[in-house]
Design a protein around this motif. Sequence first.
Motif, mmCIF file in Angstrom:
data_model
loop_
_atom_site.group_PDB
_atom_site.id
_atom_site.type_symbol
_atom_site.label_atom_id
_atom_site.label_comp_id
_atom_site.label_asym_id
_atom_site.label_seq_id
_atom_site.Cartn_x
_atom_site.Cartn_y
_atom_site.Cartn_z
ATOM 1 N N ARG A 115 -36.965 17.466 102.941
ATOM 2 C CA ARG A 115 -36.059 18.291 102.870
ATOM 3 C C ARG A 115 -35.284 18.340 101.557
ATOM 4 O O ARG A 115 -34.907 19.289 100.927
ATOM 5 C CB ARG A 115 -35.384 18.397 104.024
ATOM 6 C CG ARG A 115 -35.983 18.653 105.152
ATOM 7 C CD ARG A 115 -35.032 18.649 106.294
ATOM 8 N NE ARG A 115 -35.998 19.117 107.729
ATOM 9 C CZ ARG A 115 -36.318 20.181 108.012
ATOM 10 N NH1 ARG A 115 -36.326 21.339 107.204
ATOM 11 N NH2 ARG A 115 -37.021 20.410 109.154
ATOM 12 N N GLU A 122 -47.059 24.426 107.058
ATOM 13 C CA GLU A 122 -46.309 25.722 106.937
ATOM 14 C C GLU A 122 -45.067 25.690 107.956
ATOM 15 O O GLU A 122 -44.245 26.463 107.458
ATOM 16 C CB GLU A 122 -47.352 27.134 107.323
ATOM 17 C CG GLU A 122 -48.121 26.770 108.669
ATOM 18 C CD GLU A 122 -49.428 26.188 108.418
ATOM 19 O OE1 GLU A 122 -50.521 26.700 109.130
ATOM 20 O OE2 GLU A 122 -49.337 25.107 108.049
ATOM 21 N N ARG A 123 -45.153 25.106 108.925
ATOM 22 C CA ARG A 123 -43.969 25.019 109.805
ATOM 23 C C ARG A 123 -42.887 24.297 108.851
ATOM 24 O O ARG A 123 -41.957 24.591 109.108
ATOM 25 C CB ARG A 123 -44.293 24.216 111.189
ATOM 26 C CG ARG A 123 -45.277 25.097 112.145
ATOM 27 C CD ARG A 123 -45.261 24.613 113.585
ATOM 28 N NE ARG A 123 -45.699 23.473 113.669
ATOM 29 C CZ ARG A 123 -46.957 22.925 113.557
ATOM 30 N NH1 ARG A 123 -47.926 24.022 113.353
ATOM 31 N NH2 ARG A 123 -47.443 21.607 113.467
ATOM 32 N N PHE A 124 -43.239 23.095 108.550
ATOM 33 C CA PHE A 124 -42.228 22.290 107.623
ATOM 34 C C PHE A 124 -41.376 23.188 106.679
ATOM 35 O O PHE A 124 -40.476 23.269 106.571
ATOM 36 C CB PHE A 124 -42.854 21.107 107.162
ATOM 37 C CG PHE A 124 -42.050 20.328 106.199
ATOM 38 C CD1 PHE A 124 -40.911 19.655 106.544
ATOM 39 C CD2 PHE A 124 -42.124 20.291 104.761
ATOM 40 C CE1 PHE A 124 -39.954 19.029 105.753
ATOM 41 C CE2 PHE A 124 -41.399 19.785 103.726
ATOM 42 C CZ PHE A 124 -40.189 19.257 104.350
ATOM 43 N N TYR A 125 -42.534 24.052 105.805
ATOM 44 C CA TYR A 125 -41.975 24.654 104.636
ATOM 45 C C TYR A 125 -40.932 25.962 105.382
ATOM 46 O O TYR A 125 -40.120 26.350 104.889
ATOM 47 C CB TYR A 125 -43.043 25.098 103.692
ATOM 48 C CG TYR A 125 -43.768 24.092 103.014
ATOM 49 C CD1 TYR A 125 -42.640 23.520 101.928
ATOM 50 C CD2 TYR A 125 -44.860 23.973 102.982
ATOM 51 C CE1 TYR A 125 -43.299 22.509 101.066
ATOM 52 C CE2 TYR A 125 -45.497 22.812 102.198
ATOM 53 C CZ TYR A 125 -44.667 21.994 101.197
ATOM 54 O OH TYR A 125 -45.251 21.278 100.563
ATOM 55 N N GLY A 126 -41.677 26.366 106.469
ATOM 56 C CA GLY A 126 -40.621 27.232 107.286
ATOM 57 C C GLY A 126 -39.448 26.843 107.444
ATOM 58 O O GLY A 126 -38.445 27.745 107.393
ATOM 59 N N SER A 127 -39.218 25.773 107.881
ATOM 60 C CA SER A 127 -38.264 25.057 108.417
ATOM 61 C C SER A 127 -36.992 25.016 107.168
ATOM 62 O O SER A 127 -35.887 24.729 107.466
ATOM 63 C CB SER A 127 -37.994 23.834 109.226
ATOM 64 O OG SER A 127 -38.503 22.817 108.356
ATOM 65 N N CYS A 128 -37.646 24.833 105.976
ATOM 66 C CA CYS A 128 -36.770 24.731 104.817
ATOM 67 C C CYS A 128 -36.498 26.097 104.020
ATOM 68 O O CYS A 128 -36.109 26.074 102.961
ATOM 69 C CB CYS A 128 -37.531 23.836 103.819
ATOM 70 S SG CYS A 128 -37.732 22.104 104.361
ATOM 71 N N GLY A 129 -36.917 27.364 104.674
ATOM 72 C CA GLY A 129 -36.562 28.606 104.312
ATOM 73 C C GLY A 129 -37.696 29.379 103.474
ATOM 74 O O GLY A 129 -37.586 30.185 103.063
ATOM 75 N N TYR A 130 -38.785 28.739 103.282
ATOM 76 C CA TYR A 130 -39.986 29.450 102.847
ATOM 77 C C TYR A 130 -40.530 30.289 103.845
ATOM 78 O O TYR A 130 -40.628 29.923 105.296
ATOM 79 C CB TYR A 130 -41.274 28.384 102.424
ATOM 80 C CG TYR A 130 -40.678 27.658 101.274
ATOM 81 C CD1 TYR A 130 -41.320 27.843 99.822
ATOM 82 C CD2 TYR A 130 -39.803 26.493 101.008
ATOM 83 C CE1 TYR A 130 -41.076 27.401 98.751
ATOM 84 C CE2 TYR A 130 -39.639 25.951 100.012
ATOM 85 C CZ TYR A 130 -40.127 26.433 98.753
ATOM 86 O OH TYR A 130 -39.843 25.695 97.337
ATOM 87 N N LYS A 131 -41.281 31.416 103.573
ATOM 88 C CA LYS A 131 -41.821 32.251 104.504
ATOM 89 C C LYS A 131 -43.050 32.240 104.002
ATOM 90 O O LYS A 131 -43.779 32.443 102.815
ATOM 91 C CB LYS A 131 -41.349 33.821 104.372
ATOM 92 C CG LYS A 131 -39.752 33.704 104.846
ATOM 93 C CD LYS A 131 -39.356 35.271 104.602
ATOM 94 C CE LYS A 131 -37.864 35.471 105.070
ATOM 95 N NZ LYS A 131 -36.966 34.409 105.054
#
Length: 174
Positions: free
Chosen positions: A108, A138-147
């Motif tokens: 993060r 993709e879940r990790f990146y999603g939790s960091c604001g990525y779509k």
Amino acid sequence: MTITFTLDPAVTPDLRDGLLDLWVDVSNEGGAVGFVAPVEREVIRPELVKYFAAMAEGGTRLLVGHDEGGRVAAAAFFTFNTRRVVAHWVWLYTVMVHPSHQGRGYGRDLLAAASDAARTFEGTEAIRLSCRGGLGLERFYGSCGYKEVGRIPGAIRVAPGDDRDDVIMLLPLV
């Protein structure tokens, strides 16, 4: 422990060796950074040299994180688009955190430092990256604001009969 990030560090033998060791260790622990375990330094070295050449030409920039002991603990490479119609976003490649630092929030921290750095790049409005499906990235990146903005089924061949999706993620910066 804390991690300290530097954008565009001087490429020294220590940095080169630290990045190479990081990339090997991440790959051999199953990290999705372009190689499949087992892998050795000499297999990865040519890819690192390509990044250094692109850095020297100005098309790529390096963000590196050092741990309190001064060791390379995390890294990611920005690559700029050369076509004007897509010059408003950058690629983030080879996003790595050393396996010994997993679970400490360094991933993060790395992504936050990457977004901070990208905001300083003139005209940059977004960061785009792709990740290997099937690992929860993709879940990790999603939790960091990525779509998630796209997915190419079976585009990454990890081994014969083991194809993974190439998941395209985007982080708007504006």
